[in-house]
Design a protein around this motif. Structure first.
Motif, PDB file in Angstrom:
ATOM      1  N   GLY A 276       0.842  -1.186   0.000  1.00 36.23           N
ATOM      2  CA  GLY A 276       0.000   0.000   0.000  1.00 36.23           C
ATOM      3  C   GLY A 276       0.879   1.237   0.000  1.00 36.23           C
ATOM      4  N   ALA A 277       0.965   1.915  -1.142  1.00 42.65           N
ATOM      5  CA  ALA A 277       1.928   3.012  -1.295  1.00 42.65           C
ATOM      6  C   ALA A 277       1.259   4.379  -1.309  1.00 42.65           C
ATOM      7  N   GLY A 278       0.173   4.542  -0.525  1.00 40.64           N
ATOM      8  CA  GLY A 278      -0.401   5.867  -0.353  1.00 40.64           C
ATOM      9  C   GLY A 278       0.548   6.738   0.462  1.00 40.64           C
ATOM     10  N   PRO A 279       0.087   7.875   0.968  1.00 37.08           N
ATOM     11  CA  PRO A 279       0.982   8.758   1.718  1.00 37.08           C
ATOM     12  C   PRO A 279       1.691   8.073   2.879  1.00 37.08           C
ATOM     13  N   ILE A 280       0.962   7.273   3.664  1.00 38.92           N
ATOM     14  CA  ILE A 280       1.596   6.589   4.790  1.00 38.92           C
ATOM     15  C   ILE A 280       2.559   5.518   4.291  1.00 38.92           C
ATOM     16  N   GLY A 281       2.178   4.783   3.277  1.00 42.38           N
ATOM     17  CA  GLY A 281       3.084   3.776   2.721  1.00 42.38           C
ATOM     18  C   GLY A 281       4.351   4.399   2.173  1.00 42.38           C
ATOM     19  N   ALA A 282       4.209   5.505   1.444  1.00 40.18           N
ATOM     20  CA  ALA A 282       5.387   6.184   0.893  1.00 40.18           C
ATOM     21  C   ALA A 282       6.303   6.684   2.011  1.00 40.18           C
ATOM     22  N   LEU A 283       5.713   7.203   3.085  1.00 38.53           N
ATOM     23  CA  LEU A 283       6.529   7.659   4.204  1.00 38.53           C
ATOM     24  C   LEU A 283       7.161   6.488   4.953  1.00 38.53           C
ATOM     25  N   CYS A 284       6.496   5.329   4.964  1.00 41.44           N
ATOM     26  CA  CYS A 284       7.121   4.133   5.545  1.00 41.44           C
ATOM     27  C   CYS A 284       8.336   3.713   4.725  1.00 41.44           C
ATOM     28  N   VAL A 285       8.242   3.861   3.411  1.00 37.73           N
ATOM     29  CA  VAL A 285       9.415   3.619   2.568  1.00 37.73           C
ATOM     30  C   VAL A 285      10.550   4.552   2.993  1.00 37.73           C
ATOM     31  N   ALA A 286      10.216   5.833   3.178  1.00 38.31           N
ATOM     32  CA  ALA A 286      11.236   6.826   3.527  1.00 38.31           C
ATOM     33  C   ALA A 286      11.888   6.537   4.875  1.00 38.31           C
ATOM     34  N   VAL A 287      11.086   6.156   5.878  1.00 43.96           N
ATOM     35  CA  VAL A 287      11.676   5.908   7.198  1.00 43.96           C
ATOM     36  C   VAL A 287      12.488   4.618   7.198  1.00 43.96           C
ATOM     37  N   ALA A 288      12.098   3.638   6.362  1.00 43.96           N
ATOM     38  CA  ALA A 288      12.888   2.415   6.243  1.00 43.96           C
ATOM     39  C   ALA A 288      14.225   2.713   5.571  1.00 43.96           C
ATOM     40  N   ARG A 289      14.193   3.548   4.534  1.00 40.94           N
ATOM     41  CA  ARG A 289      15.441   3.930   3.869  1.00 40.94           C
ATOM     42  C   ARG A 289      16.330   4.697   4.840  1.00 40.94           C
ATOM     43  N   ASP A 290      15.740   5.594   5.616  1.00 43.34           N
ATOM     44  CA  ASP A 290      16.496   6.371   6.600  1.00 43.34           C
ATOM     45  C   ASP A 290      17.138   5.468   7.646  1.00 43.34           C
ATOM     46  N   ALA A 291      16.504   4.333   7.940  1.00 41.47           N
ATOM     47  CA  ALA A 291      17.029   3.400   8.943  1.00 41.47           C
ATOM     48  C   ALA A 291      18.050   2.431   8.367  1.00 41.47           C
ATOM     49  N   GLY A 292      18.371   2.562   7.077  1.00 36.73           N
ATOM     50  CA  GLY A 292      19.405   1.730   6.489  1.00 36.73           C
ATOM     51  C   GLY A 292      18.955   0.397   5.951  1.00 36.73           C
ATOM     52  N   ALA A 293      17.676   0.272   5.606  1.00 34.91           N
ATOM     53  CA  ALA A 293      17.181  -0.981   5.021  1.00 34.91           C
ATOM     54  C   ALA A 293      18.009  -1.353   3.795  1.00 34.91           C
ATOM     55  N   GLY A 294      18.240  -2.649   3.633  1.00 37.99           N
ATOM     56  CA  GLY A 294      19.062  -3.103   2.515  1.00 37.99           C
ATOM     57  C   GLY A 294      18.330  -3.107   1.197  1.00 37.99           C
ATOM     58  N   GLU A 295      17.072  -3.535   1.213  1.00 31.82           N
ATOM     59  CA  GLU A 295      16.241  -3.551   0.006  1.00 31.82           C
ATOM     60  C   GLU A 295      14.813  -3.227   0.411  1.00 31.82           C
ATOM     61  N   ILE A 296      14.162  -2.355  -0.357  1.00 32.78           N
ATOM     62  CA  ILE A 296      12.772  -1.971  -0.080  1.00 32.78           C
ATOM     63  C   ILE A 296      11.951  -2.190  -1.330  1.00 32.78           C
ATOM     64  N   VAL A 297      10.866  -2.953  -1.181  1.00 29.06           N
ATOM     65  CA  VAL A 297       9.919  -3.195  -2.268  1.00 29.06           C
ATOM     66  C   VAL A 297       8.566  -2.644  -1.834  1.00 29.06           C
ATOM     67  N   ALA A 298       7.907  -1.911  -2.714  1.00 29.46           N
ATOM     68  CA  ALA A 298       6.582  -1.356  -2.418  1.00 29.46           C
ATOM     69  C   ALA A 298       5.566  -1.864  -3.415  1.00 29.46           C
ATOM     70  N   THR A 299       4.350  -2.144  -2.942  1.00 35.36           N
ATOM     71  CA  THR A 299       3.274  -2.608  -3.819  1.00 35.36           C
ATOM     72  C   THR A 299       2.072  -1.680  -3.728  1.00 35.36           C
ATOM     73  N   ASP A 300       1.311  -1.637  -4.804  1.00 36.40           N
ATOM     74  CA  ASP A 300       0.062  -0.876  -4.847  1.00 36.40           C
ATOM     75  C   ASP A 300      -0.689  -1.325  -6.083  1.00 36.40           C
ATOM     76  N   LEU A 301      -1.886  -0.755  -6.243  1.00 38.26           N
ATOM     77  CA  LEU A 301      -2.703  -1.047  -7.426  1.00 38.26           C
ATOM     78  C   LEU A 301      -2.740   0.124  -8.393  1.00 38.26           C
ATOM     79  N   GLN A 302      -2.002   1.190  -8.081  1.00 35.02           N
ATOM     80  CA  GLN A 302      -2.004   2.397  -8.898  1.00 35.02           C
ATOM     81  C   GLN A 302      -0.574   2.799  -9.229  1.00 35.02           C
ATOM     82  N   ALA A 303      -0.402   3.384 -10.420  1.00 35.77           N
ATOM     83  CA  ALA A 303       0.935   3.765 -10.880  1.00 35.77           C
ATOM     84  C   ALA A 303       1.487   4.988 -10.161  1.00 35.77           C
ATOM     85  N   VAL A 304       0.650   5.992  -9.908  1.00 38.58           N
ATOM     86  CA  VAL A 304       1.149   7.227  -9.304  1.00 38.58           C
ATOM     87  C   VAL A 304       1.735   6.989  -7.913  1.00 38.58           C
TER      88      VAL A 304
END
Length: 351
Positions: free
Chosen positions: A178-206
Protein backbone atom coordinates in the motif's frame (compact mmCIF):
# COMPACT_ATOMS: atom_id res chain seq x y z
CA UNK A 1 -12.03 38.73 16.00
CA UNK A 2 -13.21 35.87 13.81
CA UNK A 3 -11.63 33.29 11.54
CA UNK A 4 -12.93 30.83 8.99
CA UNK A 5 -13.05 27.07 9.43
CA UNK A 6 -13.85 23.96 7.37
CA UNK A 7 -16.70 22.40 9.36
CA UNK A 8 -18.29 19.02 8.62
CA UNK A 9 -21.97 18.67 9.55
CA UNK A 10 -22.60 15.22 8.07
CA UNK A 11 -21.81 13.01 5.10
CA UNK A 12 -20.29 15.26 2.40
CA UNK A 13 -21.81 18.29 4.15
CA UNK A 14 -18.68 20.43 4.43
CA UNK A 15 -19.22 24.12 5.12
CA UNK A 16 -16.97 27.15 5.33
CA UNK A 17 -18.00 28.91 8.52
CA UNK A 18 -16.89 31.97 10.47
CA UNK A 19 -16.09 31.37 14.13
CA UNK A 20 -14.88 33.60 16.97
CA UNK A 21 -11.15 33.39 17.67
CA UNK A 22 -10.06 31.88 20.95
CA UNK A 23 -8.18 34.12 23.38
CA UNK A 24 -4.50 33.40 24.02
CA UNK A 25 -3.94 32.53 27.67
CA UNK A 26 -0.83 31.81 29.75
CA UNK A 27 1.16 28.98 28.20
CA UNK A 28 -0.75 29.25 24.91
CA UNK A 29 0.28 30.01 21.35
CA UNK A 30 -1.97 31.46 18.65
CA UNK A 31 -1.16 30.24 15.15
CA UNK A 32 -2.26 31.42 11.74
CA UNK A 33 -2.67 28.14 9.88
CA UNK A 34 -1.13 28.17 6.39
CA UNK A 35 -1.49 24.57 5.20
CA UNK A 36 -3.44 21.53 6.39
CA UNK A 37 -3.09 18.04 4.92
CA UNK A 38 -6.12 15.83 4.27
CA UNK A 39 -5.72 12.42 5.91
CA UNK A 40 -7.49 9.12 5.26
CA UNK A 41 -9.54 9.54 8.43
CA UNK A 42 -10.66 12.99 7.21
CA UNK A 43 -11.85 11.34 4.01
CA UNK A 44 -13.77 8.72 5.99
CA UNK A 45 -15.53 11.47 7.93
CA UNK A 46 -16.30 13.37 4.71
CA UNK A 47 -17.45 10.41 2.59
CA UNK A 48 -19.06 8.19 5.22
CA UNK A 49 -19.64 10.30 8.33
CA UNK A 50 -17.01 8.35 10.25
CA UNK A 51 -15.43 4.92 10.45
CA UNK A 52 -16.39 1.94 12.57
CA UNK A 53 -18.13 3.14 15.76
CA UNK A 54 -16.67 6.66 15.43
CA UNK A 55 -19.37 8.87 13.91
CA UNK A 56 -19.83 12.60 13.39
CA UNK A 57 -22.63 13.55 15.80
CA UNK A 58 -22.21 17.32 15.81
CA UNK A 59 -20.43 19.90 13.61
CA UNK A 60 -16.66 19.43 13.71
CA UNK A 61 -13.79 21.48 12.30
CA UNK A 62 -11.77 18.97 10.31
CA UNK A 63 -8.06 18.25 10.17
CA UNK A 64 -5.12 17.18 12.32
CA UNK A 65 -2.14 17.75 10.01
CA UNK A 66 -1.23 21.44 9.88
CA UNK A 67 1.50 24.05 9.94
CA UNK A 68 1.39 27.81 10.29
CA UNK A 69 3.05 30.88 11.77
CA UNK A 70 2.92 32.04 15.35
CA UNK A 71 0.99 35.31 15.63
CA UNK A 72 0.72 35.61 19.41
CA UNK A 73 2.14 33.94 22.50
CA UNK A 74 1.22 33.85 26.15
CA UNK A 75 3.46 36.00 28.34
CA UNK A 76 5.25 32.95 29.77
CA UNK A 77 6.00 31.16 26.47
CA UNK A 78 9.71 30.98 25.60
CA UNK A 79 9.92 28.04 23.18
CA UNK A 80 8.60 29.91 20.13
CA UNK A 81 8.14 33.51 19.10
CA UNK A 82 5.99 35.51 16.72
CA UNK A 83 6.75 34.71 13.09
CA UNK A 84 8.05 31.17 13.67
CA UNK A 85 6.88 28.44 11.31
CA UNK A 86 5.50 25.62 13.43
CA UNK A 87 3.62 22.34 13.22
CA UNK A 88 0.98 21.44 15.78
CA UNK A 89 0.95 18.07 17.51
CA UNK A 90 -2.78 17.17 17.56
CA UNK A 91 -2.31 14.56 20.28
CA UNK A 92 -3.27 15.66 23.80
CA UNK A 93 -2.79 12.84 26.32
CA UNK A 94 -3.88 13.50 29.89
CA UNK A 95 -0.49 12.71 31.44
CA UNK A 96 -1.90 11.03 34.56
CA UNK A 97 -3.77 7.84 33.55
CA UNK A 98 -2.14 4.42 33.93
CA UNK A 99 -0.95 4.36 30.29
CA UNK A 100 0.50 7.86 30.38
CA UNK A 101 2.36 6.98 33.57
CA UNK A 102 3.70 3.87 31.82
CA UNK A 103 5.09 5.95 28.94
CA UNK A 104 2.37 4.76 26.55
CA UNK A 105 0.73 8.13 25.94
CA UNK A 106 -0.73 7.09 22.59
CA UNK A 107 -3.04 4.77 24.55
CA UNK A 108 -4.18 7.47 27.00
CA UNK A 109 -7.59 6.73 28.50
CA UNK A 110 -8.54 10.42 28.29
CA UNK A 111 -6.89 11.21 24.95
CA UNK A 112 -8.02 14.39 23.21
CA UNK A 113 -6.98 14.23 19.57
CA UNK A 114 -7.70 17.32 17.51
CA UNK A 115 -10.12 16.75 14.62
CA UNK A 116 -11.51 13.55 16.15
CA UNK A 117 -15.19 12.66 16.56
CA UNK A 118 -14.41 9.87 19.03
CA UNK A 119 -15.57 11.90 22.03
CA UNK A 120 -18.60 14.12 22.53
CA UNK A 121 -18.25 17.02 22.36
CA UNK A 122 -15.93 16.43 19.42
CA UNK A 123 -12.35 17.67 19.49
CA UNK A 124 -12.22 20.52 16.98
CA UNK A 125 -9.53 20.20 14.34
CA UNK A 126 -6.93 22.38 12.67
CA UNK A 127 -8.61 23.38 9.40
CA UNK A 128 -9.16 26.85 10.84
CA UNK A 129 -7.51 30.16 9.99
CA UNK A 130 -6.53 30.75 13.65
CA UNK A 131 -6.04 28.20 16.40
CA UNK A 132 -4.87 28.51 20.00
CA UNK A 133 -3.03 25.55 21.52
CA UNK A 134 -0.73 24.94 24.50
CA UNK A 135 2.89 25.77 23.68
CA UNK A 136 3.93 22.17 24.45
CA UNK A 137 2.06 21.07 21.29
CA UNK A 138 3.98 23.44 19.02
CA UNK A 139 7.23 22.52 17.26
CA UNK A 140 9.38 25.02 15.39
CA UNK A 141 10.92 24.63 11.94
CA UNK A 142 13.96 26.14 10.29
CA UNK A 143 13.37 29.12 8.01
CA UNK A 144 14.25 27.03 4.94
CA UNK A 145 11.53 24.39 5.45
CA UNK A 146 8.57 24.72 3.03
CA UNK A 147 5.22 25.20 4.75
CA UNK A 148 3.59 22.15 3.18
CA UNK A 149 6.54 19.99 4.16
CA UNK A 150 6.13 21.21 7.74
CA UNK A 151 2.46 20.18 7.58
CA UNK A 152 3.62 16.60 6.88
CA UNK A 153 5.14 16.22 10.35
CA UNK A 154 2.09 14.38 11.71
CA UNK A 155 1.93 11.57 9.11
CA UNK A 156 5.71 11.22 9.29
CA UNK A 157 5.40 10.81 13.08
CA UNK A 158 2.90 7.99 12.47
CA UNK A 159 5.47 6.20 10.31
CA UNK A 160 8.34 6.76 12.73
CA UNK A 161 6.23 5.15 15.46
CA UNK A 162 5.46 2.27 13.08
CA UNK A 163 9.19 1.86 12.44
CA UNK A 164 9.76 1.62 16.19
CA UNK A 165 7.54 -1.49 16.26
CA UNK A 166 9.91 -3.33 13.91
CA UNK A 167 13.33 -4.73 14.59
CA UNK A 168 16.51 -2.94 13.52
CA UNK A 169 16.10 -2.37 9.79
CA UNK A 170 19.76 -1.93 8.90
CA UNK A 171 20.54 -4.20 5.97
CA UNK A 172 17.10 -5.84 6.16
CA UNK A 173 14.74 -6.64 3.29
CA UNK A 174 11.54 -4.62 3.71
CA UNK A 175 8.17 -4.85 1.97
CA UNK A 176 5.65 -1.99 2.08
CA UNK A 177 2.15 -2.98 0.98
CA UNK A 178 0.00 0.00 0.00
CA UNK A 179 1.93 3.01 -1.30
CA UNK A 180 -0.40 5.87 -0.35
CA UNK A 181 0.98 8.76 1.72
CA UNK A 182 1.60 6.59 4.79
CA UNK A 183 3.08 3.78 2.72
CA UNK A 184 5.39 6.18 0.89
CA UNK A 185 6.53 7.66 4.20
CA UNK A 186 7.12 4.13 5.55
CA UNK A 187 9.42 3.62 2.57
CA UNK A 188 11.24 6.83 3.53
CA UNK A 189 11.68 5.91 7.20
CA UNK A 190 12.89 2.42 6.24
CA UNK A 191 15.44 3.93 3.87
CA UNK A 192 16.50 6.37 6.60
CA UNK A 193 17.03 3.40 8.94
CA UNK A 194 19.41 1.73 6.49
CA UNK A 195 17.18 -0.98 5.02
CA UNK A 196 19.06 -3.10 2.51
CA UNK A 197 16.24 -3.55 0.01
CA UNK A 198 12.77 -1.97 -0.08
CA UNK A 199 9.92 -3.19 -2.27
CA UNK A 200 6.58 -1.36 -2.42
CA UNK A 201 3.27 -2.61 -3.82
CA UNK A 202 0.06 -0.88 -4.85
CA UNK A 203 -2.70 -1.05 -7.43
CA UNK A 204 -2.00 2.40 -8.90
CA UNK A 205 0.93 3.76 -10.88
CA UNK A 206 1.15 7.23 -9.30
CA UNK A 207 1.66 6.07 -5.71
CA UNK A 208 4.30 3.63 -6.89
CA UNK A 209 6.19 6.35 -8.74
CA UNK A 210 6.19 8.40 -5.52
CA UNK A 211 7.39 5.37 -3.55
CA UNK A 212 10.41 5.14 -5.85
CA UNK A 213 11.17 8.80 -5.19
CA UNK A 214 10.93 8.10 -1.47
CA UNK A 215 13.53 5.34 -1.66
CA UNK A 216 11.93 2.10 -2.87
CA UNK A 217 14.35 -0.09 -4.81
CA UNK A 218 11.53 -1.84 -6.63
CA UNK A 219 7.79 -1.35 -7.02
CA UNK A 220 5.12 -3.84 -8.03
CA UNK A 221 1.78 -2.84 -9.53
CA UNK A 222 -0.34 -5.81 -8.49
CA UNK A 223 -3.19 -4.70 -10.73
CA UNK A 224 -0.91 -5.33 -13.71
CA UNK A 225 1.43 -8.00 -12.27
CA UNK A 226 -0.65 -10.36 -10.19
CA UNK A 227 2.36 -12.65 -9.84
CA UNK A 228 4.74 -9.77 -9.13
CA UNK A 229 5.55 -11.01 -5.62
CA UNK A 230 5.91 -14.70 -6.45
CA UNK A 231 9.71 -14.62 -6.39
CA UNK A 232 9.60 -13.33 -2.80
CA UNK A 233 7.48 -16.27 -1.63
CA UNK A 234 10.24 -18.81 -2.29
CA UNK A 235 11.77 -20.75 0.60
CA UNK A 236 9.02 -19.70 3.02
CA UNK A 237 9.51 -16.00 2.31
CA UNK A 238 12.23 -13.45 1.62
CA UNK A 239 11.40 -10.32 3.61
CA UNK A 240 12.48 -9.59 7.15
CA UNK A 241 9.89 -6.87 7.83
CA UNK A 242 6.60 -5.80 6.24
CA UNK A 243 4.84 -2.49 6.79
CA UNK A 244 1.24 -3.30 5.84
CA UNK A 245 -0.40 0.02 4.97
CA UNK A 246 -3.50 -1.03 3.01
CA UNK A 247 -5.55 -3.06 5.53
CA UNK A 248 -6.70 -5.17 2.56
CA UNK A 249 -7.09 -8.90 3.23
CA UNK A 250 -5.30 -9.80 0.00
CA UNK A 251 -2.34 -7.58 0.88
CA UNK A 252 -2.10 -9.07 4.37
CA UNK A 253 -2.04 -12.56 2.87
CA UNK A 254 0.69 -11.54 0.41
CA UNK A 255 2.66 -9.97 3.24
CA UNK A 256 2.52 -13.07 5.41
CA UNK A 257 3.41 -15.31 2.48
CA UNK A 258 6.43 -13.15 1.59
CA UNK A 259 7.72 -12.86 5.17
CA UNK A 260 10.46 -15.24 6.22
CA UNK A 261 9.88 -17.35 9.34
CA UNK A 262 10.14 -15.20 12.46
CA UNK A 263 9.81 -12.06 10.40
CA UNK A 264 7.81 -9.05 11.59
CA UNK A 265 4.61 -7.62 10.15
CA UNK A 266 3.75 -4.11 11.33
CA UNK A 267 0.05 -3.45 10.69
CA UNK A 268 -0.20 0.27 9.88
CA UNK A 269 -3.41 0.37 7.82
CA UNK A 270 -6.73 0.42 9.66
CA UNK A 271 -10.00 -1.32 8.74
CA UNK A 272 -12.81 -3.21 10.40
CA UNK A 273 -12.86 -6.97 10.94
CA UNK A 274 -10.48 -8.40 8.34
CA UNK A 275 -9.87 -12.09 7.57
CA UNK A 276 -6.27 -13.25 7.63
CA UNK A 277 -4.47 -16.59 7.38
CA UNK A 278 -3.79 -17.38 11.01
CA UNK A 279 -2.07 -20.60 9.95
CA UNK A 280 0.77 -18.59 8.37
CA UNK A 281 1.23 -16.42 11.45
CA UNK A 282 1.43 -19.51 13.66
CA UNK A 283 3.43 -21.86 11.44
CA UNK A 284 6.02 -19.24 10.47
CA UNK A 285 6.18 -17.76 13.99
CA UNK A 286 5.45 -14.30 12.61
CA UNK A 287 5.60 -11.33 14.99
CA UNK A 288 2.39 -9.44 14.18
CA UNK A 289 2.63 -5.91 15.60
CA UNK A 290 0.05 -3.15 15.63
CA UNK A 291 1.02 0.51 15.64
CA UNK A 292 -1.11 3.40 16.89
CA UNK A 293 -0.41 7.09 16.35
CA UNK A 294 2.75 8.45 18.06
CA UNK A 295 4.03 10.46 20.99
CA UNK A 296 7.72 11.39 21.17
CA UNK A 297 7.97 10.67 17.45
CA UNK A 298 6.27 13.98 16.59
CA UNK A 299 9.35 15.88 17.72
CA UNK A 300 11.49 13.32 15.88
CA UNK A 301 9.51 13.95 12.70
CA UNK A 302 10.04 17.69 12.97
CA UNK A 303 13.76 17.14 13.47
CA UNK A 304 13.94 14.80 10.45
CA UNK A 305 12.26 17.42 8.25
CA UNK A 306 14.41 20.21 9.70
CA UNK A 307 17.64 18.32 9.10
CA UNK A 308 16.62 17.04 5.68
CA UNK A 309 17.32 13.44 6.69
CA UNK A 310 13.84 12.58 5.39
CA UNK A 311 12.44 14.43 2.38
CA UNK A 312 8.64 14.46 2.51
CA UNK A 313 8.11 16.72 -0.49
CA UNK A 314 7.54 13.95 -3.10
CA UNK A 315 4.19 13.04 -1.50
CA UNK A 316 2.84 16.61 -1.76
CA UNK A 317 0.09 17.01 -4.38
CA UNK A 318 -1.60 20.16 -5.71
CA UNK A 319 -3.19 22.31 -3.00
CA UNK A 320 -6.43 24.29 -2.77
CA UNK A 321 -7.38 27.53 -1.01
CA UNK A 322 -9.85 27.30 1.84
CA UNK A 323 -12.61 28.58 -0.43
CA UNK A 324 -12.16 25.37 -2.48
CA UNK A 325 -12.05 22.96 0.47
CA UNK A 326 -14.69 20.69 -1.04
CA UNK A 327 -12.64 20.39 -4.24
CA UNK A 328 -9.62 19.55 -2.09
CA UNK A 329 -11.50 16.67 -0.48
CA UNK A 330 -12.73 15.42 -3.85
CA UNK A 331 -9.19 15.48 -5.21
CA UNK A 332 -7.73 13.82 -2.11
CA UNK A 333 -10.09 10.89 -2.62
CA UNK A 334 -8.67 10.22 -6.10
CA UNK A 335 -5.88 7.80 -5.26
CA UNK A 336 -5.08 7.23 -8.91
CA UNK A 337 -3.76 10.77 -9.29
CA UNK A 338 -2.97 12.37 -5.93
CA UNK A 339 -1.14 11.69 -2.68
CA UNK A 340 -1.14 14.39 0.01
CA UNK A 341 -3.55 17.23 -0.81
CA UNK A 342 -3.38 20.38 1.33
CA UNK A 343 -5.91 23.09 2.05
CA UNK A 344 -4.30 26.55 2.19
CA UNK A 345 -5.37 29.22 4.67
CA UNK A 346 -4.92 32.95 5.22
CA UNK A 347 -4.13 33.62 1.56
CA UNK A 348 -1.02 31.42 1.59
CA UNK A 349 0.05 30.22 -1.85
CA UNK A 350 3.77 29.55 -1.47
CA UNK A 351 5.73 26.28 -1.26
Amino acid sequence: MTSRACVLHGVRDLRLETQPEQPTGPGDVKIAILAGGICGSDLHYFDHGGFGPVRVREPIAMGHEAAGRVVETGNDVETVQTGDLVAINPSQPCGHCLYCKAGQEMHCLEMRFMGSAYRLPHEQGLFRERVVVPARQVHRFNRTVPVRAAACAEPLAVCLHARAQASDLKGKRVLVTGAGPIGALCVAVARDAGAGEIVATDLQAVPLSIARQMGADKTVNLAEEQDGLDAYKADKGQFDVVFECSAAASAIRDALTCLRPRGTLVAVGVAGDTPMPLNLIVSKEIAFRGTHRFHAEFADAVEAINSGSIDVTPIISPSFPIEMARDAFEQAGDRAHTMKVHILFNGFSGP
